[in-house]
Design a protein around this motif. Structure first.
Motif, short mmCIF file in Angstrom:
data_model
loop_
_atom_site.label_atom_id
_atom_site.label_comp_id
_atom_site.label_asym_id
_atom_site.label_seq_id
_atom_site.Cartn_x
_atom_site.Cartn_y
_atom_site.Cartn_z
N GLY A 25 0.79 -1.23 0.00
CA GLY A 25 0.00 0.00 0.00
C GLY A 25 0.81 1.27 0.00
O GLY A 25 0.31 2.32 0.39
N ARG A 61 -2.69 2.58 2.97
CA ARG A 61 -3.73 1.56 3.17
C ARG A 61 -3.92 1.22 4.64
O ARG A 61 -5.01 1.38 5.19
N LYS A 69 -1.36 4.77 7.46
CA LYS A 69 -2.23 5.66 6.70
C LYS A 69 -2.67 6.84 7.56
O LYS A 69 -2.88 6.72 8.77
N GLU A 101 -7.15 -4.88 -1.81
CA GLU A 101 -7.34 -4.31 -0.48
C GLU A 101 -8.82 -4.32 -0.13
O GLU A 101 -9.68 -4.28 -1.01
N LYS A 123 -7.80 -2.25 5.37
CA LYS A 123 -7.85 -0.78 5.44
C LYS A 123 -8.50 -0.27 6.73
O LYS A 123 -8.30 0.88 7.10
#
Length: 558
Positions: A11, A287, A316, A505, A536
């Motif tokens: 990610g 992510r 993230k 994802e 996520k």
């Protein structure tokens, strides 16, 4: 030749980086000079669409001042050729006809042993054949590892032989491989053409030439990019070496911590060494939230220590703040205190889910999803081979029958499907009789008046009462789906093994810790790392039920 390695944890935008690099080279080269290779058609299509994306082009032009839109807009056919799988790249540069499913059908007519362990299963395409047929799956793995059938078989453990080639004896495999080779080479045997090529043939014929012929086949390539390079097999790496020999720039993008295809010839050990100190290292995660990011780093930490590197991988962000995320352990899907939270998230939110696992049919997961009445999607090849299947046709019949009984008209094809699944006691005529009808649209009144259905059928809107398909548990599941209109929703629950979810994802990942056999320590860590790093929002970890487990010290510390 300038070689640039691009490394980044899950990610971190490796595809985005490759597209930016692609754009940057358009100042000096044309699209015909640049080749991008990925491992699947889906991945290659995704990269191609990202290259053509107007917003991505606009952002690059705004940041750099370079006008690249005309070059890309005029190169749509070139992009189809030059952004592809390695099989297609090689096939376009050699002579020979691709192996067709018709060739397989011809093969089993000549040598029935090729159909001996398939229970007469029909394969709709070559990809399904090589992914599901026990012989073709085995010979593909052998050749991806750069070995003969004989040497590959003898290198397997007893457990691997039982799992991967349990249908065949060694004395069967070698003559089958020999005949298959002769079958492809001669039109006198295959009845079609000389030089039929399967996927491995395409690559091997490309690089296995004399007098530098292979290098001449790609002499126009000035910039070469290999995506997901950690997954390249032995023969793919041989081809990549030829392809890159005379280029100006050679980019390899990948992550050794996500190398999980050793069985297909990937070499994680060498890739860990090669990518310990890459020229470009991506660090910002887009992510995984903090909790999942930290958990994943703990999974892979021992591998970093072994190979003497450590990735910087930040979680993230949402705005200026780090996204927190959730991680939950569950003893099982039904009785665990968190089961209510999981069920509520599945049924009452729009979040998507992947239920993932290592090997075998995930019966507990499939039974659980059916018990709560949620639609799910299996990869087509798994829906073929699993005993528990997603009843997509039966769900459609339930919906169509309900609407038919409510007065809606239905097409001939939909009525035929209903007739084919209906118990004999409720129908008076056949599909063949329906084909003779002049009109193409039907309602329930016409079907009863013309004696296709018994009159009493109007007393139910529930097709499961008149269907000749399915056991009671599945019938109840179908009713739940249609009664709650969940068949009208977009699919958001998926069930796939770990090896098929790379590059994807999901809001929620549910990882079943159960293993079907012992795994080498680092291989197990990499698979677990790949699975967990798809999440996520929330990561759900489901206890093993047989003593063989993905659980590691990261699950017990603290």
């Amino acid at each position: 030749m300038k070689k640039i390695r691009i490394a980044g944890p899950p990610g971190t935008g490796k595809t985005t980086k490759l597209v930016e690099i692609y754009y940057s080279h358009l100042k000096e080269y044309s699209p015909a000079d640049i080749v991008v290779i990925s491992h699947t058609n889906t991945a290659a299509d995704h990269i191609r669409e990202r290259i053509k994306d107007p917003k991505s082009i606009q952002n690059f032009q705004k940041e750099t001042g370079d006008e690249i839109f005309p070059k890309i807009n005029n190169a749509k056919e070139t992009l189809k050729q030059n952004v592809s799988t390695i099989h297609k790249f090689c096939k376009d540069r050699i002579t020979g006809q691709a192996f067709l499913i018709e060739d397989y059908e011809n093969l089993i007519l000549r040598k029935p042993i090729f159909d001996k362990y398939t229970s007469g299963k029909k394969f709709s395409n070559v990809q399904a054949l090589f992914g599901l047929h026990p012989f073709f799956k085995f010979i593909s793995m052998a050749r991806d590892n750069g070995k003969t059938v004989e040497s590959y078989y003898r290198g397997l453990t007893a457990e691997e032989k039982e799992k991967d080639v349990k249908y065949y004896l060694e004395e069967e495999l070698e003559p089958m491989a020999d005949y298959y080779k002769k079958f492809k080479e001669s039109h006198k045997i295959n009845g079609r053409v000389d030089n039929i090529l399967d996927f491995q043939d395409m690559i091997k014929k490309f690089y296995d030439n004399e007098d530098g012929e292979s290098e001449k086949l790609c002499s126009n390539v000035k910039v070469l990019m290999i995506d997901e390079a950690q997954d390249s097999s032995v023969i793919q790496r041989n081809a990549e070496a030829i392809m890159s020999k005379n280029v100006d720039y050679f980019y390899k993008a990948g992550d050794p911590d996500q190398s999980i295809f050793e069985f297909a010839g990937a070499d994680p050990h060498s890739f860990h060494i090669e990518f310990a100190k890459p020229e470009i290292e991506l660090k910002q995660g887009y992510r995984c939230p903090r909790v999942i990011n930290e958990y994943c780093k703990n999974i892979i930490k021992d591998i970093w220590i072994k190979y003497e590197y450590e990735r910087v991988w930040t979680p993230k962000k949402e705005g200026q703040s780090v996204k927190e995320g959730e991680l939950h352990y569950m003893s099982d899907l039904i009785k665990d205190p968190l089961s209510h939270k999981l069920k509520d998230t599945l049924l009452n939110t729009n979040q998507d889910f992947i239920f993932t696992y290592r090997g075998g049919e995930p019966k507990e997961i499939l039974n659980y999803l059916m018990s709560i009445g949620i639609p799910f999607q299996l990869p087509p090849k798994d829906n073929l081979k699993f005993k528990i299947k997603y009843p997509i046709k039966e769900i459609k019949n339930q919906r169509e029958f309900k609407e038919l009984m409510e007065g809606q008209q239905k097409t001939r094809a939909k009525i035929k499907s209903i007739l084919n699944s209906m118990s004999d006691e409720y129908k008076l005529k056949t599909v063949e009789d329906l084909e003779k009808a002049e009109q193409s649209i039907f309602d329930i009144t016409w079907l009863i008046d013309n004696k296709f259905f018994v009159p009493g059928i109007v007393n139910t809107h529930d097709f499961q009462r008149v269907s000749n398909k399915n056991v009671l548990f599945v019938k109840d599941y179908i009713r739940k789906i249609v009664d709650n209109n969940r068949d009208l929703e977009d699919k958001r629950v998926f069930v796939e093994n770990i090896h098929t979810i790379k590059g994807k994802e999901f809001d929620n990942v549910v990882l079943d810790f159960t293993l079907s056999r012992q795994e080498e320590s680092f291989a197990k860590k990499r698979m677990k790392f790949v699975a967990c790093s798809r999440a996520k929002e929330t990561l759900w970890l489901l206890n093993s039920r047989n003593g063989l487990t993905f659980a590691g010290k990261e699950d017990y510390d603290g």
